[in-house]
Every structure is written in structure tokens, then in C-alpha cells.
Design an enzyme around this catalytic site. Structure first.
Site, PDB file in Angstrom:
ATOM      1  N   ASP A  53     -10.422  -5.253  -1.275  1.00 53.45           N
ATOM      2  CA  ASP A  53      -9.379  -4.774  -0.363  1.00 53.45           C
ATOM      3  C   ASP A  53      -9.961  -3.975   0.798  1.00 53.45           C
ATOM      4  O   ASP A  53     -10.547  -2.923   0.596  1.00 53.45           O
ATOM      5  CB  ASP A  53      -8.407  -3.899  -1.171  1.00 53.45           C
ATOM      6  CG  ASP A  53      -7.235  -3.396  -0.353  1.00 53.45           C
ATOM      7  OD1 ASP A  53      -7.064  -3.822   0.808  1.00 53.45           O
ATOM      8  OD2 ASP A  53      -6.472  -2.565  -0.891  1.00 53.45           O
TER       9      ASP A  53
ATOM     10  N   ASP B 179       0.848  -1.200   0.000  1.00 50.69           N
ATOM     11  CA  ASP B 179       0.000   0.000   0.000  1.00 50.69           C
ATOM     12  C   ASP B 179       0.879   1.243   0.000  1.00 50.69           C
ATOM     13  O   ASP B 179       1.521   1.562   1.000  1.00 50.69           O
ATOM     14  CB  ASP B 179      -0.890   0.000   1.254  1.00 50.69           C
ATOM     15  CG  ASP B 179      -1.988  -1.031   1.151  1.00 50.69           C
ATOM     16  OD1 ASP B 179      -2.756  -0.976   0.180  1.00 50.69           O
ATOM     17  OD2 ASP B 179      -2.084  -1.888   2.054  1.00 50.69           O
TER      18      ASP B 179
HETATM   19  C1  DX5 Z   1      -6.241   0.582   2.820  1.00 54.35           C
HETATM   20  C2  DX5 Z   1      -5.379  -0.431   2.123  1.00 54.35           C
HETATM   21  C3  DX5 Z   1      -5.659  -1.856   2.463  1.00 54.35           C
HETATM   22  C4  DX5 Z   1      -5.558  -2.184   3.914  1.00 54.35           C
HETATM   23  C5  DX5 Z   1      -5.947  -3.598   4.202  1.00 54.35           C
HETATM   24  O1  DX5 Z   1      -5.980   1.828   2.278  1.00 54.35           O
HETATM   25  O2  DX5 Z   1      -5.527  -0.309   0.738  1.00 54.35           O
HETATM   26  O3  DX5 Z   1      -4.812  -2.699   1.695  1.00 54.35           O
HETATM   27  O4  DX5 Z   1      -4.296  -1.964   4.419  1.00 54.35           O
HETATM   28  O5  DX5 Z   1      -5.837  -3.777   5.558  1.00 54.35           O
HETATM   29  P1  DX5 Z   1      -7.017  -4.389   6.443  1.00 54.35           P
HETATM   30  O6  DX5 Z   1      -7.120  -5.806   6.024  1.00 54.35           O
HETATM   31  O7  DX5 Z   1      -6.502  -4.218   7.836  1.00 54.35           O
HETATM   32  O8  DX5 Z   1      -8.248  -3.598   6.165  1.00 54.35           O
HETATM   33 ZN    ZN Z   2      -4.484  -1.820  -0.484  1.00 52.81          ZN
END
Ligand code: DX5
Ligand code: ZN
Length: 213
Positions: free
Chosen positions: A172, A32
Site C-alpha cells: 500500500d 483509509d
Molecule cells: C496512506 C494510505 C494509502 C494511500 C494510497 O496512508 O494507506 O492507502 O492512500 O494512495 P497512493 O496510491 O496515492 O499512495
Molecule cells: Zn491504505
């Protein structure tokens, strides 16, 4: 169901934990990348991520949450990722960036925020390799899964079938062993905090793999 593990929520011994995650059966490592402009948070630049991923062999799934796409693509292409995904909301010239990434021989993903109308993707669905449906507001890990994303996955599955398109559907944000069942038609889920906060990474990853795909 493919699993792409997000390392965003790791806080301690990050390099060691990233290496542990690399030893699991996760299909991809989801990176990310945030510029504090497109979203309210900043994560790693290319140099930082390069250090962090030293010795890691997993295929990378790069999620760019940035405005200055050109310079981030030019940096992150050096990682030779399998996917580079950018946001529909980030720029106007979407076709230009689809072609730009394709020419690098990297698969192209297009992502939409939870409040963005799914039909805005229609003009691009025949040209891309992946749609990343955000099921939380981008910026931070550990948020609650937004149920409206379920409809987006169903809609995309239908459009793909009707038109014989080939893109993968990835979801996601807020994905755990319960919410994954609501998006069972997806091809891939991205999961961060659910996996990284568990005592057993491999078990958590396995619990996301539904039997249907
Ligand atoms: C949010 C990101 C995600 C996130 C996923 O901006 O794009 O990839 O980190 O993490 P969880 O699974 O904790 O929601
Ligand atoms: Zn992400």
C-alpha cells in the site's frame, strides 16, 4: 495481481467518482480511516463513509490507521467489509484484536509502517488473512514508493512458503504501473492517486495487473 483502489485522494465530486470506481474491475475498494492521532491526518468517520458509499457494491478493504481500535471496529464492522486491517504499532494486545475481528467473520489484516521491523509480524502470521506492507508513511496519498518495501515482500513470501501459511500479501502506497513491478510477488496492491488522477480508471487498473498472479 489483485487491485484495491484507495479513494483517499479524490477531491471533487467524490460520490460520483466513487461510483465510477465501483463500476471498474477493481477487486476491492480500499478505505483509509485515520483518526489524527495514529497519523497526522483525519479522513472519514463511519457516518461519512456510509453516505459516501451509498449504492456501491464492491467488497471493502478497510485500513484502520487509528489508536482506539475497539470503537472503530465496532463502527466499521457494520459495512460488512471483507477485510479489516489494523496497525501493529497502534496497540499492545494484537492477539485480542485478531480474535475480535475473526469472531465477526471478517478477514483480519495486520499492517506495518515502513520503519517497523518486519520480524515483529512473525508471531501473528499463522493467525491472519492479510499483511499490508506500507510502502509510504501512512497518512497521505500521493507519496513516493519506498523501495525498502521490496525486501519485506520477498521476506514474507519466503516465510509463507517455509511454513505453509495462507495470508495474502498486499502493498500500500505509491503503487503505479512502474513500482508494481518491484513487488510482483505480492498478491494485491493498493493504489490511490495513480488511478484517481488518470483519465481512464479502468485502463489504470488493468496496467497494475501483472501476468504472474
Ligand atoms: C496512506 C494510505 C494509502 C494511500 C494510497 O496512508 O494507506 O492507502 O492512500 O494512495 P497512493 O496510491 O496515492 O499512495
Ligand atoms: Zn491504505
Amino acid at each position: 495481481m489483485k487491485v484495491s483502489v484507495s479513494i483517499l485522494s479524490l477531491e471533487q465530486n467524490i460520490r460520483k467518482e466513487v461510483n465510477k470506481l465501483a463500476q471498474t474491475s477493481a477487486d476491492y475498494m480500499h478505505l483509509d480511516i485515520m483518526d489524527k492521532e495514529f497519523v497526522k491526518n483525519r479522513s472519514w468517520n463511519y457516518k461519512e463513509i456510509k453516505l459516501l458509499l451509498k449504492g456501491v457494491k464492491k467488497p471493502y478493504d478497510v485500513h484502520l490507521m487509528v489508536c482506539d481500535l475497539k470503537s472503530y471496529i465496532d463502527d466499521f464492522k457494520k459495512l460488512k467489509p471483507e477485510f479489516i486491517t489494523f496497525h501493529l504499532e497502534a496497540i499492545d494486545d494484537i492477539d485480542f484484536y485478531i480474535n475480535y475481528i475473526k469472531k465477526l467473520k471478517i478477514k483480519v489484516g495486520l499492517s506495518i509502517k515502513p520503519d517497523t521491523d518486519i520480524t515483529k509480524l512473525l508471531p501473528y502470521l499463522d493467525k491472519i488473512d492479510l499483511v499490508l506492507v506500507m510502502s509510504v508513511h501512512p497518512g497521505f496519498g500521493g507519496q513516493k514508493f519506498i523501495d525498502e518495501s521490496i525486501f519485506k515482500v520477498e521476506y514474507l513470501t519466503q516465510v509463507r512458503m517455509d511454513n505453509d501459511y495462507n495470508f495474502m500479501i498486499s502493498v500500500d502506497g505509491g503503487v503505479d504501473d512502474v513500482t508494481v513491478r518491484r513487488v510482483a510477488e505480492a498478491d494485491m496492491v493498493v493504489s490511490g492517486s495513480y488511478i484517481t488522477s488518470s483519465d481512464n480508471y479502468e485502463e489504470a487498473i488493468e496496467s497494475l495487473r501483472l501476468k504472474n498472479n
